[in-house]
Design a protein around this motif. Structure first.
Motif, PDB file in Angstrom:
ATOM      1  N   ASN A   3      23.398  61.265 133.843  1.00  0.00           N
ATOM      2  CA  ASN A   3      24.330  62.447 133.139  1.00  0.00           C
ATOM      3  C   ASN A   3      25.753  62.003 133.624  1.00  0.00           C
ATOM      4  O   ASN A   3      26.090  61.804 134.931  1.00  0.00           O
ATOM      5  N   PRO A   4      26.658  61.914 132.895  1.00  0.00           N
ATOM      6  CA  PRO A   4      28.357  61.253 133.180  1.00  0.00           C
ATOM      7  C   PRO A   4      28.850  62.318 134.112  1.00  0.00           C
ATOM      8  O   PRO A   4      29.793  61.712 134.970  1.00  0.00           O
ATOM      9  N   TYR A   5      28.482  63.646 133.995  1.00  0.00           N
ATOM     10  CA  TYR A   5      29.147  64.536 135.266  1.00  0.00           C
ATOM     11  C   TYR A   5      29.051  63.954 136.420  1.00  0.00           C
ATOM     12  O   TYR A   5      29.814  63.940 137.403  1.00  0.00           O
ATOM     13  N   PHE A   6      27.601  63.697 136.794  1.00  0.00           N
ATOM     14  CA  PHE A   6      27.320  63.304 138.061  1.00  0.00           C
ATOM     15  C   PHE A   6      27.616  61.741 138.402  1.00  0.00           C
ATOM     16  O   PHE A   6      27.858  61.504 139.488  1.00  0.00           O
ATOM     17  N   GLY A  52      32.799  58.030 123.193  1.00  0.00           N
ATOM     18  CA  GLY A  52      32.049  59.275 123.418  1.00  0.00           C
ATOM     19  C   GLY A  52      32.577  60.485 122.743  1.00  0.00           C
ATOM     20  O   GLY A  52      31.976  61.276 122.000  1.00  0.00           O
ATOM     21  N   GLN A  53      33.972  60.721 123.015  1.00  0.00           N
ATOM     22  CA  GLN A  53      34.662  61.762 122.348  1.00  0.00           C
ATOM     23  C   GLN A  53      34.639  61.742 120.974  1.00  0.00           C
ATOM     24  O   GLN A  53      34.505  62.880 120.063  1.00  0.00           O
ATOM     25  N   VAL A 100      25.320  63.713 126.285  1.00  0.00           N
ATOM     26  CA  VAL A 100      25.784  64.890 127.014  1.00  0.00           C
ATOM     27  C   VAL A 100      27.126  64.920 126.698  1.00  0.00           C
ATOM     28  O   VAL A 100      28.207  64.140 126.621  1.00  0.00           O
ATOM     29  N   VAL A 101      27.342  66.039 126.116  1.00  0.00           N
ATOM     30  CA  VAL A 101      28.856  66.379 125.613  1.00  0.00           C
ATOM     31  C   VAL A 101      29.697  67.273 126.534  1.00  0.00           C
ATOM     32  O   VAL A 101      29.416  68.186 127.092  1.00  0.00           O
ATOM     33  N   ALA A 143      34.349  70.236 123.050  1.00  0.00           N
ATOM     34  CA  ALA A 143      33.810  71.172 122.023  1.00  0.00           C
ATOM     35  C   ALA A 143      34.681  72.323 122.021  1.00  0.00           C
ATOM     36  O   ALA A 143      35.276  72.697 120.922  1.00  0.00           O
ATOM     37  N   ALA A 144      35.500  72.425 123.209  1.00  0.00           N
ATOM     38  CA  ALA A 144      36.571  73.426 123.120  1.00  0.00           C
ATOM     39  C   ALA A 144      38.039  73.207 122.387  1.00  0.00           C
ATOM     40  O   ALA A 144      38.324  73.950 121.858  1.00  0.00           O
TER      41      ALA A 144
END
Length: 572
Positions: free
Chosen positions: A370-373, A476-477, A545-546, A551-552
């Motif tokens: 997961n890119p966050y981690f 990604g974006q 994983v977005v 999204a915002a």
């Protein structure tokens, strides 16, 4: 030589001596024959020249130097394509308020309109829309006063870039050096009006949940000591834009990281009722015209050098062009209540900051990281005192959740221009701004591809920079935005190959590894630093994983709206 006399020299030497007198010690550059007279002068004056493999890297390195040191950055590039390669850097510095002196060579004035090498382009006209000030110097005797004036403009008010064109014959011709040489005028802190201070104090006393938002201008108009003393005296919490991170130690009880903590507090029905915008501008990074960070009933005080910012989006109850640091000092002196008054609210904001990102889980459908981690592990694996360069669309924003620093300019990111490819230059500039201190660049694989050749620059110059690539084999974006718009199976020129970036970096002489396990990211970074070489750690992350901000930024359209990526939706 008696004061007021002049000695003979040449234009290039005069450029160097003028910059030396202005305190310039380092210039980021790429060679071009138009510049040799100035380059020799820099060597004679003991000014360090730092070269790169592309002018954009040199320009962004000057930006990185300015953001980390808080002083003027300087970039010199050659005429024609050298100049045009650096135009993005000028625009980037202008939108982010970074003080940089850009100088470019040019063909001889005496050969105007003769279809000469790298001629036929009006560089001053091209630069003018994206800098604070642009000028062509046509007489070598004018070099000292015009350069000094350009620097004064760059560092004054809201800082920004300036451009000076130096034709090759102007630098080659004999020149008279005045004694003493003109020097730039340094910014003078401006104190707020007494009645403005009284009004701010009244607003604070009426408030129950005040919060300070420190923006990029605070980086140049205040010191960590001023920020700490101000928050200690008033007892209010504070959040920081990426460019002002490091003005306050993350361990301080008033530290609530970035504006996302405000959004969390609002969601928990603990909305701020007074917001002090200290060197901050409304816009992209503060929710635009939305009320994500600014409740309708919250009063706003805005402190900014550019009065054009007042009322641009949200209407402040009070606005002042006084300096950020001077305003904080005045408020701290005038505040006569105990800081414990806002203690519970300060704790609420710190807890809100700690909640940001808690919704993520390490598990992914693909089994990849997961890119966050991955970003969290990269930040955690960096040594104490690291400067972080966060590059890429989603990759840099993933890392922004975690980067906490205690030195100003300790987090360098892309800005309002949204320019990718800034990372290598910012990293090089940061490495020279804090010699010997570690730099960790966390980048997406798409953004990394802009300037891969700069691995050679890092190796040749022995820079302590480790690059961590969050590699999901796509833009990604862009991909996630397309899928939100058109469905999860849609993509259009947003997928990349499985490129082994660590092998490319190894070919340039870097320490290099590919990592497929979350637990190995930290140790790999440690091994890279231990090698004594610049390094590249290629981390395979999940592409599905977005990032919530993606999204915002697209926004959820109502039934009578058309979604417009990254901007306000169109109402039908």
């Amino acid at each position: 030589m008696a004061e007021g006399q002049k000695i003979m020299t040449d234009g290039g030497a005069l450029v160097a001596r003028t910059l030396r007198e202005a305190g310039v010690t380092t210039i980021f550059a790429l060679h071009g024959g138009h510049l040799d007279a100035a380059f020799k002068g820099f060597l004679d004056e003991g000014i360090d020249l730092v070269d790169s493999r592309h002018e954009a890297c040199s320009g962004h390195a000057a930006e990185g130097w300015a953001r980390v040191t808080g002083d003027l950055g300087v970039c010199m590039i050659t005429a024609g394509p050298g100049f045009t390669n650096a135009l993005t850097c000028m625009a980037n510095a202008r939108l982010d308020g970074t003080p940089v002196l850009f100088m470019a060579g040019a063909p001889p004035l005496r050969e105007e309109a003769l279809n000469v090498l790298q001629g036929g382009v009006d560089q001053v006209a091209m630069a003018t829309p994206v800098v604070k000030h642009a000028i062509r110097i046509t007489d070598p005797d004018r070099i000292p006063d015009l350069l000094a004036n350009a620097i004064t403009i760059a560092v004054s008010g809201r800082p920004g870039p300036v451009f000076v064109e130096l034709p090759i014959d102007v630098m080659a011709r004999p020149a008279r050096r005045p004694d003493p040489l003109p020097r730039p005028v340094q910014p003078i802190p401006t104190a707020p009006l007494a009645d403005h201070v009284d009004e701010m104090v009244d607003l604070l006393k009426a408030a129950r949940r005040p919060v300070a938002i420190f923006g990029s201008l605070a980086r140049y108009q205040s010191s960590p000591a001023q920020v700490r003393d101000f928050l200690d005296r008033l007892g209010i919490p504070a959040v920081f834009s990426s460019r002002s991170l490091g003005l306050l130690d993350p361990g301080h009880p008033g530290y609530a990281h970035d504006p996302s903590a405000i959004a969390v507090a609002i969601a928990q029905e603990e909305a701020p009722d007074l917001i002090l915008m200290l060197g901050s501008r409304f816009g992209l990074f503060l929710g635009g015209r939305t009320r994500t960070f600014f409740p309708e009933d919250a009063r706003i005080v805005q402190v900014h050098a550019d009065a054009a910012e007042f009322g641009r989006i949200h209407q402040p109850a009070l606005a002042t062009t006084a300096s950020v640091g001077a305003t904080m000092d005045a408020l701290a002196r005038a505040w006569d209540e105990a800081p414990e008054r806002f203690g519970a609210w300060r704790d609420t904001m710190r807890k809100a900051a700690s909640i940001v990102g808690s919704e993520f889980s390490p598990e992914t459908r693909s089994g990849k990281i997961n890119p966050y981690f991955a970003a969290k592990a990269a930040v955690s694996g960096a040594p104490e005192g690291t400067t972080f360069v966060l590059e890429g669309g989603e990759a840099g924003l993933w890392a922004g959740y975690h980067a906490r620093v205690a030195h100003p300019g300790g987090v360098l990111t892309f800005g309002q221009l949204g320019a990718l490819g800034v990372g290598f230059g910012l990293a090089v500039g940061a490495a020279y701004a804090r010699p010997g201190k570690p730099v960790v660049q966390i980048s997406g694989d798409g953004a990394l591809g802009f300037h891969l050749q700069e691995f050679e620059t890092m190796v040749r110059q022995k820079l302590p920079i480790i690059t961590v690539v969050l590699n999901n084999s796509c833009w990604g974006q862009s991909l996630h935005g397309q899928q939100i718009l058109y469905g999860e199976n849609y993509s259009c020129i947003s997928v990349l190959g499985d490129i082994k970036y660590h092998e490319i970096a190894r070919g340039f002489g870097c320490y290099a590894e590919r990592v497929d396990s979350l637990d190995e990211i930290g140790p790999a970074i440690a091994r890279a630093f231990a090698s004594g070489l610049p390094g590249c750690i290629d981390v395979t992350v999940d592409a599905d994983v977005v990032l919530p901000m993606t999204a915002a930024m697209l926004g959820e359209p109502a039934d009578n709206e058309v979604m417009v990526p990254y901007y306000e939706n169109i109402q039908l």
